[in-house]
Design an enzyme around this catalytic site. Structure first.
Site, PDB file in Angstrom:
ATOM      1  N   LEU A   7       0.897  -1.201   0.033  1.00  9.98           N
ATOM      2  CA  LEU A   7       0.002   0.143   0.151  1.00  9.98           C
ATOM      3  C   LEU A   7       0.922   1.045   0.078  1.00  9.98           C
ATOM      4  O   LEU A   7       2.007   1.382   0.634  1.00  9.98           O
ATOM      5  CB  LEU A   7      -0.918   0.070   1.278  1.00  9.98           C
ATOM      6  CG  LEU A   7      -2.254  -0.773   1.181  1.00  9.98           C
ATOM      7  CD1 LEU A   7      -2.879  -0.861   2.674  1.00  9.98           C
ATOM      8  CD2 LEU A   7      -3.018  -0.133   0.246  1.00  9.98           C
ATOM      9  N   ASP A   8       0.477   2.198  -0.803  1.00 11.73           N
ATOM     10  CA  ASP A   8       1.304   3.564  -0.820  1.00 11.73           C
ATOM     11  C   ASP A   8       1.221   4.098   0.370  1.00 11.73           C
ATOM     12  O   ASP A   8       0.241   4.092   1.354  1.00 11.73           O
ATOM     13  CB  ASP A   8       0.810   4.117  -2.001  1.00 11.73           C
ATOM     14  CG  ASP A   8       1.135   3.898  -3.350  1.00 11.73           C
ATOM     15  OD1 ASP A   8       2.054   3.156  -3.630  1.00 11.73           O
ATOM     16  OD2 ASP A   8       0.383   4.193  -4.142  1.00 11.73           O
ATOM     17  N   PRO A   9       2.230   4.913   1.024  1.00 13.04           N
ATOM     18  CA  PRO A   9       2.114   5.843   2.227  1.00 13.04           C
ATOM     19  C   PRO A   9       0.783   6.552   2.283  1.00 13.04           C
ATOM     20  O   PRO A   9       0.177   6.440   3.557  1.00 13.04           O
ATOM     21  CB  PRO A   9       3.182   6.713   2.085  1.00 13.04           C
ATOM     22  CG  PRO A   9       4.247   5.864   1.341  1.00 13.04           C
ATOM     23  CD  PRO A   9       3.544   5.348   0.257  1.00 13.04           C
TER      24      PRO A   9
END
Length: 312
Positions: free
Chosen positions: A45-47
């Site tokens: 998951l992206d930040p």
């Protein structure tokens, strides 16, 4: 550091990832919390994103291979009217739609644009992604100033539903925010859907919010990470899902006798009687996941060994 327990922790843990923390950052915190380095995750998951991050602990890391490719569901907000280099809110908008053209976009046109992105599509991932190009991550090449062109890849959008359309009439930077739910195959970039919706409507688009609600059968609510792990033993880590239970949710189960479990653990083949379908199967003996097994001609053999010894 947390004290290492006498018996290693093995299992699958569902984390509700907070915003601003990378998936690797979550794993780092879990390693401190559980006092072990043998932890991994399935599906980055992206930040900016929040929600379901599936982590494998101990021997659970061996099961992650079978979880990475699971379908996923997200809730998201797409902003029409501008785009960013990363196709999401982690970078500043650098292209903007003509305000009059944006104002002319109707709800019906947005719905039609979304409909065009349902089903099997060819999607070009964001250039600022973790895909490798000549051995380097695409985002690393972009940060170094290189031009990156990624090839389209097939993905399937099984659901792309609009829940709300909100018009932001800001005189300086008007926008249209579209709240959606997306269900899709593994490897889909939701920020690329936002980009492509905006491109199709001629007004640019990017993602401003993303929350993963499901990875296959694993769903929210997940476990929260403590904010302070300077004394990790002060907040006892949760008990993970045991491996047999987790495997049975994503693989067909093949019940093993103790003799079959011993044979598989010693590298032998076993009879395939009762194993229907193509496999692979979760080979379970007395409630314990022994191995993920696969068919070899008319026999079954270990594809991924999980247990170290058969149940006593």
């Amino acid at each position: 550091m947390a004290k290492r327990s006498a018996s290693p922790v093995n299992g699958i843990l569902i984390i509700d990832k907070p915003a601003g923390l990378s998936s690797h950052g979550v794993v780092s915190r879990l390693r401190r919390w559980y006092g072990t380095r043998r932890i991994g995750h399935a599906g980055t998951l992206d930040p900016m994103a929040t929600g379901v991050l599936v982590a494998g602990l101990g021997r659970g890391t061996k099961l992650l291979t079978y979880l990475i490719g699971l379908d996923k569901t997200y809730t998201a907000t797409i902003r029409l009217g501008s785009s960013t280099p990363s196709d999401d809110a982690d970078s500043a908008a650098d292209r903007f739609a003509d305000p009059q053209q944006l104002a002319a976009v109707t709800d019906a046109q947005i719905a039609a644009g979304v409909a065009q992105l349902r089903g099997p599509i060819e999607q070009v991932p964001s250039a600022v992604s973790a895909i490798k190009v000549d051995g380097q991550r695409a985002y690393q090449l972009v940060r170094a100033g290189a031009e990156v062109e990624l090839k389209a890849r097939p993905v399937t959008i099984t659901a792309f539903d609009i829940h709300d359309i909100r018009r932001q009439p800001d005189a300086q930077l008007p926008a249209i925010d579209v709240d959606v739910t997306v269900s899709c195959t593994s490897g889909t970039y939701i920020r690329a859907l936002a980009r492509d919706l905006g491109t199709g409507l001629g007004v640019f688009g990017h993602l401003t919010a993303l929350r993963r609600t499901h990875v296959g059968p694993f769903a929210l609510p997940g476990h929260q990470l403590p904010d302070d792990l300077t004394a990790p033993e002060a907040v006892p880590p949760p008990e993970p899902i045991d491996l047999a239970t987790a495997a049975a949710q994503v693989l067909p189960v093949h019940e093993l006798s103790t003799d079959e479990a011993r044979a598989l653990l010693s590298g032998q083949f076993i009879d395939a009687t009762g194993a229907s379908g193509p496999g692979p199967w979760a080979g379970i003996c007395a409630g314990e996941l022994i191995a993920v097994i696969e068919r070899r001609a008319d026999k079954l053999k270990t594809a991924t060994g999980i247990a170290q010894q058969p149940p006593s």
